[in-house]
Design an enzyme around this catalytic site. Sequence first.
Site, mmCIF file in Angstrom:
data_model
loop_
_atom_site.group_PDB
_atom_site.id
_atom_site.type_symbol
_atom_site.label_atom_id
_atom_site.label_comp_id
_atom_site.label_asym_id
_atom_site.label_seq_id
_atom_site.Cartn_x
_atom_site.Cartn_y
_atom_site.Cartn_z
ATOM 1 N N HIS A 167 -9.552 52.542 -28.947
ATOM 2 C CA HIS A 167 -10.677 52.406 -29.874
ATOM 3 C C HIS A 167 -11.682 51.373 -29.358
ATOM 4 O O HIS A 167 -12.904 51.624 -29.372
ATOM 5 C CB HIS A 167 -10.158 51.978 -31.252
ATOM 6 C CG HIS A 167 -11.238 51.507 -32.178
ATOM 7 N ND1 HIS A 167 -12.062 52.377 -32.874
ATOM 8 C CD2 HIS A 167 -11.654 50.247 -32.510
ATOM 9 C CE1 HIS A 167 -12.923 51.681 -33.590
ATOM 10 N NE2 HIS A 167 -12.708 50.388 -33.392
ATOM 11 N N GLU A 168 -11.187 50.237 -28.889
ATOM 12 C CA GLU A 168 -12.075 49.188 -28.398
ATOM 13 C C GLU A 168 -12.860 49.646 -27.179
ATOM 14 O O GLU A 168 -14.050 49.347 -27.035
ATOM 15 C CB GLU A 168 -11.275 47.919 -28.086
ATOM 16 C CG GLU A 168 -10.719 47.216 -29.312
ATOM 17 C CD GLU A 168 -11.806 46.777 -30.276
ATOM 18 O OE1 GLU A 168 -12.796 46.165 -29.827
ATOM 19 O OE2 GLU A 168 -11.669 47.048 -31.485
ATOM 20 N N GLN B 187 -8.763 36.968 -33.353
ATOM 21 C CA GLN B 187 -8.375 36.925 -34.758
ATOM 22 C C GLN B 187 -7.043 36.196 -34.925
ATOM 23 O O GLN B 187 -6.191 36.222 -34.034
ATOM 24 C CB GLN B 187 -8.292 38.336 -35.333
ATOM 25 C CG GLN B 187 -7.291 39.244 -34.654
ATOM 26 C CD GLN B 187 -7.356 40.680 -35.147
ATOM 27 O OE1 GLN B 187 -8.236 41.058 -35.915
ATOM 28 N NE2 GLN B 187 -6.428 41.499 -34.699
ATOM 29 N N HIS C 177 -9.467 40.495 -30.474
ATOM 30 C CA HIS C 177 -9.890 41.673 -31.244
ATOM 31 C C HIS C 177 -10.741 42.571 -30.359
ATOM 32 O O HIS C 177 -10.523 43.757 -30.275
ATOM 33 C CB HIS C 177 -10.670 41.266 -32.501
ATOM 34 C CG HIS C 177 -10.988 42.422 -33.400
ATOM 35 N ND1 HIS C 177 -11.496 42.270 -34.668
ATOM 36 C CD2 HIS C 177 -10.870 43.767 -33.224
ATOM 37 C CE1 HIS C 177 -11.671 43.456 -35.227
ATOM 38 N NE2 HIS C 177 -11.315 44.379 -34.357
ATOM 39 N N LYS D 205 -15.420 52.641 -28.403
ATOM 40 C CA LYS D 205 -16.512 52.172 -29.266
ATOM 41 C C LYS D 205 -17.372 51.109 -28.598
ATOM 42 O O LYS D 205 -18.607 51.158 -28.682
ATOM 43 C CB LYS D 205 -15.952 51.623 -30.577
ATOM 44 C CG LYS D 205 -17.049 51.154 -31.535
ATOM 45 C CD LYS D 205 -16.501 50.708 -32.879
ATOM 46 C CE LYS D 205 -17.638 50.274 -33.808
ATOM 47 N NZ LYS D 205 -17.135 49.842 -35.138
ATOM 48 N N HIS D 206 -16.742 50.152 -27.930
ATOM 49 C CA HIS D 206 -17.484 49.011 -27.391
ATOM 50 C C HIS D 206 -17.574 49.004 -25.864
ATOM 51 O O HIS D 206 -18.638 48.763 -25.302
ATOM 52 C CB HIS D 206 -16.834 47.704 -27.853
ATOM 53 C CG HIS D 206 -16.775 47.548 -29.340
ATOM 54 N ND1 HIS D 206 -17.891 47.286 -30.106
ATOM 55 C CD2 HIS D 206 -15.728 47.616 -30.209
ATOM 56 C CE1 HIS D 206 -17.545 47.193 -31.383
ATOM 57 N NE2 HIS D 206 -16.232 47.388 -31.473
#
Length: 227
Positions: free
Chosen positions: A115-116, A35, A62, A119-120
């Site tokens: 978070h990354e 980003q 990102h 979640k991923h």
Amino acid sequence: MKRSFSIFIKLFVILQSISVLCVSEEFDFFYFVVQWPGSYCDTKNHCCYPKSGKPAADFGIHGLWPNYKDGSYPSNCDPDALFDESQLTDLMSKMQKSWPTLSCPSNDGLKFWSHEWVKHGTCAESELDQREYFEAALKLKDKVNLLQILKDAGIKPDDRFYDLDKIKDAIEEATGFTPGIDCNVDSSHNSQLYQIYQCVDTSGSDFIQCPRLPRSRCPSRVQFPKF
């Protein structure tokens, strides 16, 4: 009673099997997403520089997101997953440089990275453990200097507007692969170059032609804001 208990056990085993399948289901490719900080900050929402200071005027990571060819994607594949900061101790300075957070209030990036991963990253554990996941993203960032590619094509972060097709063509000519482009809107309602998507094989090592490009929210001309 015995029959009811037997049925319950069978249902429990089936549900457990479904749960395991959902967690371990293979994905088809990664989206590697970067980003532009100038576009992140130039909206109605505020941005805050990380505690390490203002990031460089460069695309920041990102995330590295597992995806399926049908356009769907897995997420939060391990509800018990925890982000282990200690695994990244020697990568922290590079993480702060290449994967900075711009969320408010100012912070050290750990919440963003956690978070990354949860979640991923947990959906890629069949290929990459936590450290390998973050290392892979950092290496991908180093492989392709998107800002330099755009500058070489005369496309600079100078608040001017550029043809979206020229942005895509410059990246495709330099990398050999068509990128996905995502835009956001600033407080003056101008569409801005916000995120660039590149596709990566399931090992997290090599860029590939995208099996499916993300849906674009960009007009034919977009602003490339200063940062």
